[in-house]
Motif scaffolding. Structure first.
Motif, PDB file in Angstrom:
ATOM      1  N   ARG A 268       9.956  -6.165 -13.874  1.00  0.00           N
ATOM      2  CA  ARG A 268      10.005  -5.431 -14.577  1.00  0.00           C
ATOM      3  C   ARG A 268      10.175  -3.865 -13.323  1.00  0.00           C
ATOM      4  N   GLU A 269      10.107  -4.500 -12.227  1.00  0.00           N
ATOM      5  CA  GLU A 269      10.622  -2.858 -11.638  1.00  0.00           C
ATOM      6  C   GLU A 269      11.079  -3.361  -9.791  1.00  0.00           C
ATOM      7  N   GLY A 270      11.359  -4.658  -9.948  1.00  0.00           N
ATOM      8  CA  GLY A 270      12.227  -4.540  -8.378  1.00  0.00           C
ATOM      9  C   GLY A 270      12.043  -5.139  -6.914  1.00  0.00           C
ATOM     10  N   PHE A 271      11.979  -5.008  -6.052  1.00  0.00           N
ATOM     11  CA  PHE A 271      11.092  -4.831  -5.151  1.00  0.00           C
ATOM     12  C   PHE A 271      10.599  -3.441  -4.969  1.00  0.00           C
ATOM     13  N   ARG A 272      10.739  -2.362  -5.278  1.00  0.00           N
ATOM     14  CA  ARG A 272      10.372  -0.681  -5.394  1.00  0.00           C
ATOM     15  C   ARG A 272       8.520  -0.984  -6.313  1.00  0.00           C
ATOM     16  N   GLY A 273       8.738  -2.272  -7.326  1.00  0.00           N
ATOM     17  CA  GLY A 273       7.373  -2.144  -7.470  1.00  0.00           C
ATOM     18  C   GLY A 273       6.662  -3.170  -7.041  1.00  0.00           C
ATOM     19  N   PHE A 274       6.784  -3.446  -5.839  1.00  0.00           N
ATOM     20  CA  PHE A 274       5.864  -4.416  -5.128  1.00  0.00           C
ATOM     21  C   PHE A 274       5.299  -3.354  -4.074  1.00  0.00           C
ATOM     22  N   PHE A 275       6.086  -1.649  -3.864  1.00  0.00           N
ATOM     23  CA  PHE A 275       4.928  -1.474  -2.623  1.00  0.00           C
ATOM     24  C   PHE A 275       4.348   0.367  -3.862  1.00  0.00           C
ATOM     25  N   LYS A 276       4.332  -0.189  -4.741  1.00  0.00           N
ATOM     26  CA  LYS A 276       3.439   0.913  -6.208  1.00  0.00           C
ATOM     27  C   LYS A 276       2.574   1.318  -5.372  1.00  0.00           C
ATOM     28  N   GLY A 277       2.533   2.893  -5.006  1.00  0.00           N
ATOM     29  CA  GLY A 277       1.471   3.197  -4.226  1.00  0.00           C
ATOM     30  C   GLY A 277       0.792   3.356  -3.580  1.00  0.00           C
ATOM     31  N   VAL A 278       1.680   3.076  -1.872  1.00  0.00           N
ATOM     32  CA  VAL A 278       1.811   2.634  -0.832  1.00  0.00           C
ATOM     33  C   VAL A 278       1.491   4.105  -0.349  1.00  0.00           C
ATOM     34  N   ARG A 279       1.736   5.476  -1.023  1.00  0.00           N
ATOM     35  CA  ARG A 279       1.504   6.184   0.525  1.00  0.00           C
ATOM     36  C   ARG A 279      -0.488   6.650   0.101  1.00  0.00           C
ATOM     37  N   PRO A 280      -0.681   6.689  -1.421  1.00  0.00           N
ATOM     38  CA  PRO A 280      -2.277   6.507  -1.379  1.00  0.00           C
ATOM     39  C   PRO A 280      -3.076   5.847  -0.730  1.00  0.00           C
ATOM     40  N   ARG A 281      -2.592   4.636  -0.676  1.00  0.00           N
ATOM     41  CA  ARG A 281      -2.816   3.360  -0.300  1.00  0.00           C
ATOM     42  C   ARG A 281      -3.241   3.867   1.312  1.00  0.00           C
TER      43      ARG A 281
END
Length: 311
Positions: A268-281
């Protein structure tokens, strides 16, 4: 007249388990550290959870920390950023108490408490053992926390007990633990990396291994940010599993585990999807880990000085 004790006092490495540091004191220090860590940065964690939700409703799409925080505060009230925190307070105390107790015990068993000697493998293994035990206690509370952090959760759950009952009645006990294997796939490398980095940095910054708030805080922040960034993909999949019961999408509602969640996320979101929310994390992890280690070391130092004064 009593003669002063002239026998040399046995020296111990401050970073290790001193002989006069009791199990109860270690549990207390760990619980204090866990509650301090999770409560201070809770609003950023809430934004991160919202950003990681797959296929959200149009009204629950957040493009960043500032925009997400503003939309939540203005649309649902500023207190919505702290919704579900009671679950963390209840769970984090005992979970972190066991976490630090296990860490110190395993590290001690591996002979890593000798002054002046750095044991990176012992630190990593101690962290892995600690998180395996503590996550078993924390996982149900984490599920409740994430459900209550979601958009419009007030319409479904009035309180932490109400949320727990709702999940149990609709999804059973399995819902509280389905993410546990995925959680471990994140927390074991996260904790191993964090403890390895923390021990390395704190030893470099504080070779004498004395109580030093600045070095503990700085080492904790850097170690937490480093570990958080590298383990974000597992955190995204954990969120998918822990919030699946609220999904209207059939495929998301029936996601069954680590491999299934990874497949759906990539499709659904490709490789970028695995880093959703990385900044707030990372933004959450750095001060949270700094607070956690600072609180733990401060509490530990207090008990050590108190015990030494009574000898």
């Amino acid at each position: 007249m009593a003669q002063p004790n002239t026998e040399p006092v046995e020296e111990y490495d401050y970073e290790g388990l001193p002989p006069n540091f009791s199990v109860l004191q270690n549990l207390t220090a760990g619980a204090f550290a866990g509650i301090a860590e999770h409560t201070v940065m809770y609003p950023i964690d809430a934004i991160k959870t919202r950003m990681q939700i797959l296929n959200p409703t149009p009204s629950a799409v957040y493009n960043g920390m500032i925009q997400g925080g503003y939309r939540i505060a203005t649309g649902e009230g500023i207190l919505s950023l702290w919704r579900g925190m009671s679950s963390v307070v209840v769970g984090a105390g005992p979970a972190h108490a066991v976490y630090f107790l296990t860490y110190e015990a395993v590290k001690h068993m591996m002979g890593a408490n000798q002054a002046g000697v750095h044991h990176p493998l012992a630190a990593a293994l101690s962290g892995a053992c600690a998180t395996t035990v503590s996550d078993a206690l924390m996982n149900p509370f984490d599920v409740i926390k994430q459900r209550m952090q979601m958009h419009n959760s007030r319409q479904m759950y009035k309180s932490m007990p109400d949320c727990a009952r709702y999940i149990y009645k609709r999804e059973g006990v399995k819902a509280f633990f389905i993410s546990y294997p995925t959680t471990l796939s994140m927390t074991i490398p996260y904790t191993s990396l964090q403890f390895l980095a923390y021990e390395t940095l704190s030893t470099t910054m504080n070779p004498a291994k004395k109580y030093d708030p600045l070095s503990h805080c700085t080492a904790g922040a850097l170690a937490g940010g480093f570990a958080a960034a590298l383990t974000t993909p597992m955190d995204v999949m954990k969120t998918m599993l822990q919030t699946r019961g609220t999904a209207t999408d059939t495929e998301l509602r029936n996601v069954s585990g680590f491999k299934d969640s990874a497949r759906i996320l990539y499709q659904r979101e490709g490789f970028r999807g695995f880093f959703k929310g990385v900044r707030p994390r990372v933004v959450t992890a750095m001060p949270s880990t700094a607070i956690c280690w600072s609180a733990y070391e401060a509490c530990k130092a207090y008990f050590i000085s108190k015990n030494d004064a009574t000898i």
